[in-house]
Design a protein around this motif. Sequence first.
Motif, PDB file in Angstrom:
ATOM      1  N   LEU A 278       0.838  -1.207   0.000  1.00 49.64           N
ATOM      2  CA  LEU A 278       0.000   0.000   0.000  1.00 49.64           C
ATOM      3  C   LEU A 278       0.871   1.254   0.000  1.00 49.64           C
ATOM      4  CD1 LEU A 278      -2.808   1.282   0.219  1.00 49.64           C
ATOM      5  CD2 LEU A 278      -2.651   1.047   2.688  1.00 49.64           C
ATOM      6  N   LEU A 279       1.948   1.196   0.793  1.00 56.79           N
ATOM      7  CA  LEU A 279       2.880   2.322   0.820  1.00 56.79           C
ATOM      8  C   LEU A 279       3.476   2.557  -0.562  1.00 56.79           C
ATOM      9  CD1 LEU A 279       4.165   4.217   3.014  1.00 56.79           C
ATOM     10  CD2 LEU A 279       6.099   2.646   3.045  1.00 56.79           C
ATOM     11  N   TYR A 280       3.853   1.475  -1.217  1.00 55.12           N
ATOM     12  CA  TYR A 280       4.434   1.578  -2.557  1.00 55.12           C
ATOM     13  C   TYR A 280       3.421   2.142  -3.557  1.00 55.12           C
ATOM     14  CZ  TYR A 280       5.864  -0.015  -7.180  1.00 55.12           C
ATOM     15  OH  TYR A 280       6.164  -0.067  -8.510  1.00 55.12           O
ATOM     16  N   VAL A 281       2.186   1.652  -3.491  1.00 57.01           N
ATOM     17  CA  VAL A 281       1.154   2.113  -4.422  1.00 57.01           C
ATOM     18  C   VAL A 281       0.898   3.607  -4.245  1.00 57.01           C
ATOM     19  CG1 VAL A 281      -1.314   1.962  -4.948  1.00 57.01           C
ATOM     20  CG2 VAL A 281       0.032  -0.118  -4.682  1.00 57.01           C
ATOM     21  N   ARG A 282       0.808   4.030  -2.989  1.00 58.08           N
ATOM     22  CA  ARG A 282       0.565   5.450  -2.721  1.00 58.08           C
ATOM     23  C   ARG A 282       1.741   6.305  -3.167  1.00 58.08           C
ATOM     24  NH1 ARG A 282      -2.220   5.439   3.270  1.00 58.08           N
ATOM     25  NH2 ARG A 282      -4.367   5.737   2.582  1.00 58.08           N
ATOM     26  N   ALA A 283       2.962   5.847  -2.863  1.00 61.87           N
ATOM     27  CA  ALA A 283       4.143   6.616  -3.250  1.00 61.87           C
ATOM     28  C   ALA A 283       4.239   6.717  -4.763  1.00 61.87           C
ATOM     29  CB  ALA A 283       5.393   5.951  -2.677  1.00 61.87           C
ATOM     30  N   ARG A 284       3.929   5.617  -5.436  1.00 61.16           N
ATOM     31  CA  ARG A 284       4.003   5.622  -6.901  1.00 61.16           C
ATOM     32  C   ARG A 284       2.932   6.550  -7.489  1.00 61.16           C
ATOM     33  NH1 ARG A 284       2.378   2.218 -11.258  1.00 61.16           N
ATOM     34  NH2 ARG A 284       3.986   2.113 -12.865  1.00 61.16           N
ATOM     35  N   ALA A 285       1.750   6.526  -6.882  1.00 63.48           N
ATOM     36  CA  ALA A 285       0.678   7.394  -7.357  1.00 63.48           C
ATOM     37  C   ALA A 285       1.041   8.866  -7.156  1.00 63.48           C
ATOM     38  CB  ALA A 285      -0.621   7.064  -6.632  1.00 63.48           C
ATOM     39  N   ASP A 286       1.639   9.162  -5.986  1.00 61.69           N
ATOM     40  CA  ASP A 286       2.080  10.533  -5.730  1.00 61.69           C
ATOM     41  C   ASP A 286       3.149  10.958  -6.729  1.00 61.69           C
ATOM     42  OD1 ASP A 286       0.357  10.818  -3.669  1.00 61.69           O
ATOM     43  OD2 ASP A 286       1.827  10.384  -2.085  1.00 61.69           O
ATOM     44  N   TRP A 287       4.071  10.052  -6.998  1.00 57.90           N
ATOM     45  CA  TRP A 287       5.145  10.357  -7.926  1.00 57.90           C
ATOM     46  C   TRP A 287       4.591  10.604  -9.328  1.00 57.90           C
ATOM     47  CZ3 TRP A 287       9.574  12.190  -9.131  1.00 57.90           C
ATOM     48  CH2 TRP A 287      10.190  11.864 -10.335  1.00 57.90           C
ATOM     49  N   LEU A 288       3.679   9.747  -9.764  1.00 59.61           N
ATOM     50  CA  LEU A 288       3.103   9.910 -11.096  1.00 59.61           C
ATOM     51  C   LEU A 288       2.301  11.203 -11.207  1.00 59.61           C
ATOM     52  CD1 LEU A 288       1.966   6.247 -11.894  1.00 59.61           C
ATOM     53  CD2 LEU A 288       3.855   7.525 -12.921  1.00 59.61           C
ATOM     54  N   ALA A 289       1.682  11.586 -10.076  1.00 64.81           N
ATOM     55  CA  ALA A 289       0.861  12.795 -10.097  1.00 64.81           C
ATOM     56  C   ALA A 289       1.705  14.058 -10.165  1.00 64.81           C
ATOM     57  CB  ALA A 289      -0.044  12.820  -8.854  1.00 64.81           C
ATOM     58  N   THR A 290       2.939  13.954  -9.676  1.00 65.73           N
ATOM     59  CA  THR A 290       3.779  15.154  -9.614  1.00 65.73           C
ATOM     60  C   THR A 290       4.989  15.088 -10.529  1.00 65.73           C
ATOM     61  OG1 THR A 290       4.990  14.196  -7.757  1.00 65.73           O
ATOM     62  CG2 THR A 290       3.125  15.626  -7.229  1.00 65.73           C
ATOM     63  N   SER A 291       5.135  14.003 -11.270  1.00 64.76           N
ATOM     64  CA  SER A 291       6.340  13.827 -12.083  1.00 64.76           C
ATOM     65  C   SER A 291       6.430  14.840 -13.233  1.00 64.76           C
ATOM     66  CB  SER A 291       6.397  12.411 -12.646  1.00 64.76           C
ATOM     67  OG  SER A 291       5.271  12.179 -13.445  1.00 64.76           O
ATOM     68  N   SER A 292       5.283  15.402 -13.643  1.00 59.94           N
ATOM     69  CA  SER A 292       5.315  16.361 -14.739  1.00 59.94           C
ATOM     70  C   SER A 292       5.478  17.800 -14.241  1.00 59.94           C
ATOM     71  CB  SER A 292       4.030  16.244 -15.556  1.00 59.94           C
ATOM     72  OG  SER A 292       2.913  16.549 -14.752  1.00 59.94           O
ATOM     73  N   PHE A 293       5.827  17.935 -12.976  1.00 64.71           N
ATOM     74  CA  PHE A 293       5.949  19.257 -12.375  1.00 64.71           C
ATOM     75  C   PHE A 293       6.931  20.148 -13.139  1.00 64.71           C
ATOM     76  CE2 PHE A 293       8.420  21.897  -9.359  1.00 64.71           C
ATOM     77  CZ  PHE A 293       7.448  22.814  -9.061  1.00 64.71           C
ATOM     78  N   LEU A 294       8.097  19.591 -13.483  1.00 64.96           N
ATOM     79  CA  LEU A 294       9.122  20.381 -14.142  1.00 64.96           C
ATOM     80  C   LEU A 294       8.703  20.801 -15.533  1.00 64.96           C
ATOM     81  CD1 LEU A 294      12.342  18.479 -13.000  1.00 64.96           C
ATOM     82  CD2 LEU A 294      11.486  20.677 -12.198  1.00 64.96           C
ATOM     83  N   ASP A 295       7.780  20.047 -16.159  1.00 67.71           N
ATOM     84  CA  ASP A 295       7.332  20.408 -17.492  1.00 67.71           C
ATOM     85  C   ASP A 295       6.580  21.723 -17.527  1.00 67.71           C
ATOM     86  OD1 ASP A 295       8.399  18.044 -18.228  1.00 67.71           O
ATOM     87  OD2 ASP A 295       6.492  16.959 -18.297  1.00 67.71           O
ATOM     88  N   HIS A 296       6.053  22.127 -16.369  1.00 69.70           N
ATOM     89  CA  HIS A 296       5.240  23.349 -16.325  1.00 69.70           C
ATOM     90  C   HIS A 296       6.048  24.573 -15.923  1.00 69.70           C
ATOM     91  CE1 HIS A 296       1.668  20.966 -16.924  1.00 69.70           C
ATOM     92  NE2 HIS A 296       2.091  20.140 -15.986  1.00 69.70           N
ATOM     93  N   ILE A 297       7.337  24.404 -15.718  1.00 68.94           N
ATOM     94  CA  ILE A 297       8.170  25.540 -15.321  1.00 68.94           C
ATOM     95  C   ILE A 297       8.772  26.216 -16.559  1.00 68.94           C
ATOM     96  CG2 ILE A 297      10.242  26.246 -14.051  1.00 68.94           C
ATOM     97  CD1 ILE A 297       9.679  24.052 -12.079  1.00 68.94           C
TER      98      ILE A 297
END
Lengths: 109, 158
Positions: free
Chosen positions: B139-158
């Motif tokens: 569950l920890l892995y799933v949540r961490a992966r979901a968080d990462w996927l949700a924020t991985s495009s952060f740099l694309d918007h800068i």
Amino acid sequence: MSGSHFPHMARITDEHELQRTLARLNGRATGVAFGLLVGLSLMLATLILVAEGGANVGAHLALLAIFLPGYRVTVAGAFIGFVYGCVIGYALGRAIASIYNWAATGRVG
Amino acid sequence: MSNRRASAHATRPASSRTAGALHLADVDGSADWSDTAPDGRADANPDTVILLAFAPLHKAALGMAVAIVCATGFALLTLADLALDPHRRAGLDLLGHYFYGYSTSPRGAAIAFFWGGAVGFVAGWFVAFARNIVMALWLLYVRARADWLATSSFLDHI
């Protein structure tokens, strides 16, 4: 997200209830899993001894015939053992799941 | 939908519908979780669905279930050996090396019941414990992966 807005979710969205929610065991699935595990294990053990061969094939495993009439350390006996294993394993799994579901509903502290 | 919903509701024990009682999650495939959403969608609240899917096993309950089955099985095996194997060819007495006091006798059947219960409880408790740890880590892995996927495009918007 509150229960007043979504009455269908009221009983499971409460955080306290979620924390206390326990997994339920499906009796049939647990029984089938145990049955296949025991049945395949006994069949595999028998077939390995048959494949190894020798003068006195499976002298110790053959003692199971005391409790499982008809079982022998032969290819045919492997399938008989598989059936016995499936039946016994299913009964054990079913019993464990039933007792667990009964106990986990609050009767065990 | 209504029939399935009614069926899913019926699988929940009556005691679990009362406030403060333990709940059993129908995560075994026998229930329809679409009743968790007002509009019929099963994934209205991903956190809730994930938490229910990863619901832990009750360690003491599984320990007790395995203990009862092991104790009964061991005792019945001893009694069956007494009845079916008068020459003691099966050699169940050898289990006395591991289970103090055990022998193929009526008294041994009672001792087998005790030992089966003790060993079964420990085994069941540990299986639930190990399963809960694995599920929590997953569950920890799933949540961490979901968080990462949700924020991985952060740099694309800068």
